[in-house]
Design a protein around this motif. Structure first.
Motif, PDB file in Angstrom:
ATOM      1  N   CYS A 175       0.839  -1.209   0.000  1.00 18.10           N
ATOM      2  CA  CYS A 175       0.000   0.000   0.000  1.00 18.10           C
ATOM      3  C   CYS A 175       0.872   1.257   0.000  1.00 18.10           C
ATOM      4  O   CYS A 175       0.497   2.287  -0.577  1.00 18.10           O
ATOM      5  CB  CYS A 175      -0.943  -0.023   1.199  1.00 18.10           C
ATOM      6  N   GLY A 176       2.055   1.159   0.618  1.00 21.04           N
ATOM      7  CA  GLY A 176       3.006   2.274   0.565  1.00 21.04           C
ATOM      8  C   GLY A 176       3.541   2.498  -0.832  1.00 21.04           C
ATOM      9  O   GLY A 176       3.719   3.640  -1.273  1.00 21.04           O
ATOM     10  N   ILE A 177       3.801   1.406  -1.557  1.00 17.95           N
ATOM     11  CA  ILE A 177       4.235   1.524  -2.958  1.00 17.95           C
ATOM     12  C   ILE A 177       3.128   2.178  -3.778  1.00 17.95           C
ATOM     13  O   ILE A 177       3.382   3.047  -4.630  1.00 17.95           O
ATOM     14  CB  ILE A 177       4.599   0.144  -3.533  1.00 17.95           C
ATOM     15  N   ALA A 178       1.870   1.789  -3.521  1.00 18.19           N
ATOM     16  CA  ALA A 178       0.727   2.387  -4.226  1.00 18.19           C
ATOM     17  C   ALA A 178       0.619   3.878  -3.920  1.00 18.19           C
ATOM     18  O   ALA A 178       0.282   4.686  -4.801  1.00 18.19           O
ATOM     19  CB  ALA A 178      -0.562   1.662  -3.837  1.00 18.19           C
ATOM     20  N   PHE A 179       0.923   4.251  -2.679  1.00 18.21           N
ATOM     21  CA  PHE A 179       0.930   5.671  -2.313  1.00 18.21           C
ATOM     22  C   PHE A 179       1.971   6.429  -3.143  1.00 18.21           C
ATOM     23  O   PHE A 179       1.696   7.519  -3.671  1.00 18.21           O
ATOM     24  CB  PHE A 179       1.221   5.840  -0.824  1.00 18.21           C
ATOM     25  N   ALA A 180       3.164   5.852  -3.271  1.00 13.53           N
ATOM     26  CA  ALA A 180       4.220   6.485  -4.070  1.00 13.53           C
ATOM     27  C   ALA A 180       3.799   6.612  -5.533  1.00 13.53           C
ATOM     28  O   ALA A 180       4.067   7.636  -6.176  1.00 13.53           O
ATOM     29  CB  ALA A 180       5.507   5.679  -3.957  1.00 13.53           C
ATOM     30  N   GLN A 181       3.138   5.594  -6.050  1.00 10.92           N
ATOM     31  CA  GLN A 181       2.686   5.640  -7.444  1.00 10.92           C
ATOM     32  C   GLN A 181       1.690   6.772  -7.657  1.00 10.92           C
ATOM     33  O   GLN A 181       1.758   7.491  -8.663  1.00 10.92           O
ATOM     34  CB  GLN A 181       2.053   4.292  -7.833  1.00 10.92           C
ATOM     35  N   LYS A 182       0.776   6.926  -6.705  1.00 13.39           N
ATOM     36  CA  LYS A 182      -0.215   8.005  -6.841  1.00 13.39           C
ATOM     37  C   LYS A 182       0.444   9.370  -6.653  1.00 13.39           C
ATOM     38  O   LYS A 182       0.174  10.308  -7.407  1.00 13.39           O
ATOM     39  CB  LYS A 182      -1.339   7.814  -5.825  1.00 13.39           C
ATOM     40  N   TYR A 183       1.327   9.467  -5.687  1.00  9.19           N
ATOM     41  CA  TYR A 183       2.012  10.730  -5.390  1.00  9.19           C
ATOM     42  C   TYR A 183       2.824  11.200  -6.595  1.00  9.19           C
ATOM     43  O   TYR A 183       2.864  12.384  -6.916  1.00  9.19           O
ATOM     44  CB  TYR A 183       2.924  10.513  -4.181  1.00  9.19           C
ATOM     45  N   ASN A 184       3.464  10.235  -7.272  1.00  9.38           N
ATOM     46  CA  ASN A 184       4.301  10.553  -8.433  1.00  9.38           C
ATOM     47  C   ASN A 184       3.541  10.559  -9.754  1.00  9.38           C
ATOM     48  O   ASN A 184       4.149  10.713 -10.818  1.00  9.38           O
ATOM     49  CB  ASN A 184       5.461   9.548  -8.525  1.00  9.38           C
ATOM     50  N   LYS A 185       2.205  10.349  -9.662  1.00 10.98           N
ATOM     51  CA  LYS A 185       1.342  10.366 -10.860  1.00 10.98           C
ATOM     52  C   LYS A 185       1.853   9.389 -11.932  1.00 10.98           C
ATOM     53  O   LYS A 185       1.977   9.722 -13.106  1.00 10.98           O
ATOM     54  CB  LYS A 185       1.242  11.788 -11.440  1.00 10.98           C
ATOM     55  N   GLU A 186       2.131   8.161 -11.519  1.00 14.66           N
ATOM     56  CA  GLU A 186       2.714   7.168 -12.422  1.00 14.66           C
ATOM     57  C   GLU A 186       1.683   6.404 -13.260  1.00 14.66           C
ATOM     58  O   GLU A 186       2.051   5.672 -14.177  1.00 14.66           O
ATOM     59  CB  GLU A 186       3.553   6.164 -11.599  1.00 14.66           C
ATOM     60  N   GLU A 187       0.407   6.517 -12.919  1.00 15.35           N
ATOM     61  CA  GLU A 187      -0.637   5.763 -13.623  1.00 15.35           C
ATOM     62  C   GLU A 187      -0.342   4.267 -13.620  1.00 15.35           C
ATOM     63  O   GLU A 187      -0.469   3.568 -14.623  1.00 15.35           O
ATOM     64  CB  GLU A 187      -0.799   6.270 -15.070  1.00 15.35           C
ATOM     65  N   ALA A 188       0.096   3.783 -12.478  1.00 16.07           N
ATOM     66  CA  ALA A 188       0.405   2.368 -12.292  1.00 16.07           C
ATOM     67  C   ALA A 188      -0.227   1.906 -10.988  1.00 16.07           C
ATOM     68  O   ALA A 188      -0.648   2.718 -10.150  1.00 16.07           O
ATOM     69  CB  ALA A 188       1.917   2.149 -12.269  1.00 16.07           C
ATOM     70  N   VAL A 189      -0.312   0.583 -10.809  1.00 15.11           N
ATOM     71  CA  VAL A 189      -0.937   0.026  -9.621  1.00 15.11           C
ATOM     72  C   VAL A 189       0.022  -0.948  -8.936  1.00 15.11           C
ATOM     73  O   VAL A 189       1.034  -1.353  -9.503  1.00 15.11           O
ATOM     74  CB  VAL A 189      -2.244  -0.719  -9.968  1.00 15.11           C
ATOM     75  N   THR A 190      -0.330  -1.320  -7.707  1.00 17.32           N
ATOM     76  CA  THR A 190       0.437  -2.319  -6.958  1.00 17.32           C
ATOM     77  C   THR A 190      -0.459  -3.491  -6.593  1.00 17.32           C
ATOM     78  O   THR A 190      -1.557  -3.308  -6.064  1.00 17.32           O
ATOM     79  CB  THR A 190       1.030  -1.720  -5.668  1.00 17.32           C
ATOM     80  N   PHE A 191       0.040  -4.696  -6.879  1.00 18.68           N
ATOM     81  CA  PHE A 191      -0.633  -5.923  -6.467  1.00 18.68           C
ATOM     82  C   PHE A 191       0.074  -6.434  -5.211  1.00 18.68           C
ATOM     83  O   PHE A 191       1.254  -6.796  -5.270  1.00 18.68           O
ATOM     84  CB  PHE A 191      -0.573  -6.972  -7.573  1.00 18.68           C
ATOM     85  N   ALA A 192      -0.634  -6.451  -4.090  1.00 17.22           N
ATOM     86  CA  ALA A 192      -0.080  -6.950  -2.829  1.00 17.22           C
ATOM     87  C   ALA A 192      -0.697  -8.323  -2.559  1.00 17.22           C
ATOM     88  O   ALA A 192      -1.889  -8.430  -2.257  1.00 17.22           O
ATOM     89  CB  ALA A 192      -0.384  -5.986  -1.695  1.00 17.22           C
ATOM     90  N   LEU A 193       0.117  -9.363  -2.684  1.00 19.51           N
ATOM     91  CA  LEU A 193      -0.369 -10.733  -2.558  1.00 19.51           C
ATOM     92  C   LEU A 193      -0.174 -11.260  -1.141  1.00 19.51           C
ATOM     93  O   LEU A 193       0.855 -10.995  -0.508  1.00 19.51           O
ATOM     94  CB  LEU A 193       0.360 -11.650  -3.548  1.00 19.51           C
ATOM     95  N   TYR A 194      -1.150 -12.016  -0.680  1.00 15.63           N
ATOM     96  CA  TYR A 194      -1.063 -12.654   0.631  1.00 15.63           C
ATOM     97  C   TYR A 194      -1.930 -13.917   0.597  1.00 15.63           C
ATOM     98  O   TYR A 194      -2.759 -14.092  -0.296  1.00 15.63           O
ATOM     99  CB  TYR A 194      -1.539 -11.710   1.743  1.00 15.63           C
TER     100      TYR A 194
END
Length: 389
Positions: A175-194
């Motif tokens: 979720c922290g990686i997803a925050f960075a993606q949104k903050y940097n406007k990367e238009e990418a997503v993060t899949f966090a598997l568990y």
């Protein structure tokens, strides 16, 4: 199009098909439409279509890559029993459709972070067999320089962030990686598997809550193989409908043994996450091995159960039937392909065995940030005990 001209995707997983496969199989470039094996079950959202577009190239690529993953994990089993792999080792055979279907729906800009059952995810991200076996055997050429082992695979240049040994701890990081993606406007997503065994972790719900508050492009993927170590899901979870666990966050239950269902679900989830924020995917899957190599996997489930899943739901057999039904290859050609895969795996193991172990000095690298200038003082703060590099 000749089978010999159909090479795998450019992610570095597989090699071009052998020239031995020279039967002309199709000249039609029209997309192939595949129907998912089961309908999707949705929570707070409309499910995607069961019709998935594919191609001859993708079908053959799915078969080859999943067969490669399966053979790699079986080889890891043998290496562990020969004591060439030490420590913890969690195998992914049976769950290959999740790795390959997810990869088919996203790009290398999209991030993936997972738990310790990570070998096939790394391979799907473009890692090599040589890096896999080198890391498993603790050699310098491993993806983590031989210092991480089975549970700590990484490939930062393909946005793969591990490989984590603490149950559930990768989800807040994701979720922290997803925050960075949104903050940097990367238009990418993060899949966090568990896994289903981690689904009751408090940190998972805390991370999901803040992700929902901030509309982060986080996709939480529960790989539900129905056993958390040796505990059946019904014994551990009052509500095993993990796709509904987000309450206010939408969710989707997916047949995790169907690569095309996974592909469709991940494409749907990525579009949703970029526009509306987090979503949960529950992949209904199954592992053939025990939880880890120390678990025989037969004390809490019957052998008949395992063989029943193999016969009725095996992800590779599903793709094989599609390849044969669309006349993309013959049984013999697929068997020849599997022989090539076996040789490829054996060659990678031999090469990894020849690699040196890390130097003893490597024990002290990657522990502290270089050039940080940190100093360690004595109790009176007058005498400098150590200056860290």
């Amino acid at each position: 199009m000749a089978l010999s001209r159909l090479s795998s995707r450019s992610n570095g997983i597989a090699r071009p098909f052998s020239a031995a496969f020279n039967r002309f199989i199709s000249t039609d470039t029209t997309p192939i439409t595949i129907e998912t094996s089961l309908p999707f079950t949705a929570h707070l959202c409309d499910p995607p279509s069961r019709s998935v577009e594919s191609s001859s190239q993708e079908l053959l690529d799915f078969f080859r890559t999943m067969a490669l993953m399966r053979r790699m994990e079986i080889a890891a089993d043998s290496l562990y029993k020969a004591k060439l792999i030490r420590g913890f080792c969690h195998l992914y055979d049976g769950q290959e459709a999740v790795a390959i279907g997810m990869e088919a729906a996203i790009t290398k800009k999209d991030a993936i972070i997972t738990a310790y059952r990570d070998h096939c995810i790394f391979l799907g991200r473009g890692g090599s067999l040589h890096e896999v076996f080198s890391e498993l055997m603790g050699r310098q050429a491993g993806c983590s320089k031989g210092k991480g082992g089975s549970m700590h695979f990484y490939k930062k240049d393909s946005s793969f962030y591990g490989g984590h040994g603490i149950v559930g701890a990768q989800v807040p990081l994701g979720c922290g990686i997803a925050f960075a993606q949104k903050y940097n406007k990367e238009e990418a997503v993060t899949f966090a598997l568990y896994g289903d065994g981690a689904a009751n972790q408090g940190q998972l719900f805390e991370a999901l809550n803040i992700s929902a508050l901030w509309d982060l492009p986080a996709i939480l993927v529960c790989e539900n193989n129905h056993y958390g170590m040796g505990t059946a899901e019904w014994r551990a979870a009052k509500s095993p409908s993990y796709y509904k666990r987000g309450d206010y966050v939408p969710g989707l239950k997916v047949d995790g043994m169907d690569a095309f269902a996974v592909k469709q679900a991940c494409k749907f989830a990525k579009d949703h996450a970029l526009e509306k924020g987090p979503i949960i995917l529950e992949m209904d899957t199954y592992r053939y091995h025990g939880h880890s190599m120390s678990d025989p996997g037969s004390t809490y489930r019957t052998r008949d159960e395992i063989s029943g899943v193999r016969q009725e739901r095996d992800p590779i057999e599903r793709i094989k039937k599609l390849v044969l039904s669309h006349d993309l290859a013959t049984e013999k050609e697929l068997k020849d392909m599997e022989k090539e895969i076996r040789k490829e795996v054996d060659d990678a193991i031999a090469k990894a065995k020849d690699c040196p172990m890390p130097e003893p000095s490597e024990l002290f690298t990657n522990v502290y940030v270089k050039g940080f200038g940190t100093e360690s003082f004595g109790p009176d703060r007058k005498e400098v005990k150590a200056a860290l590099p």
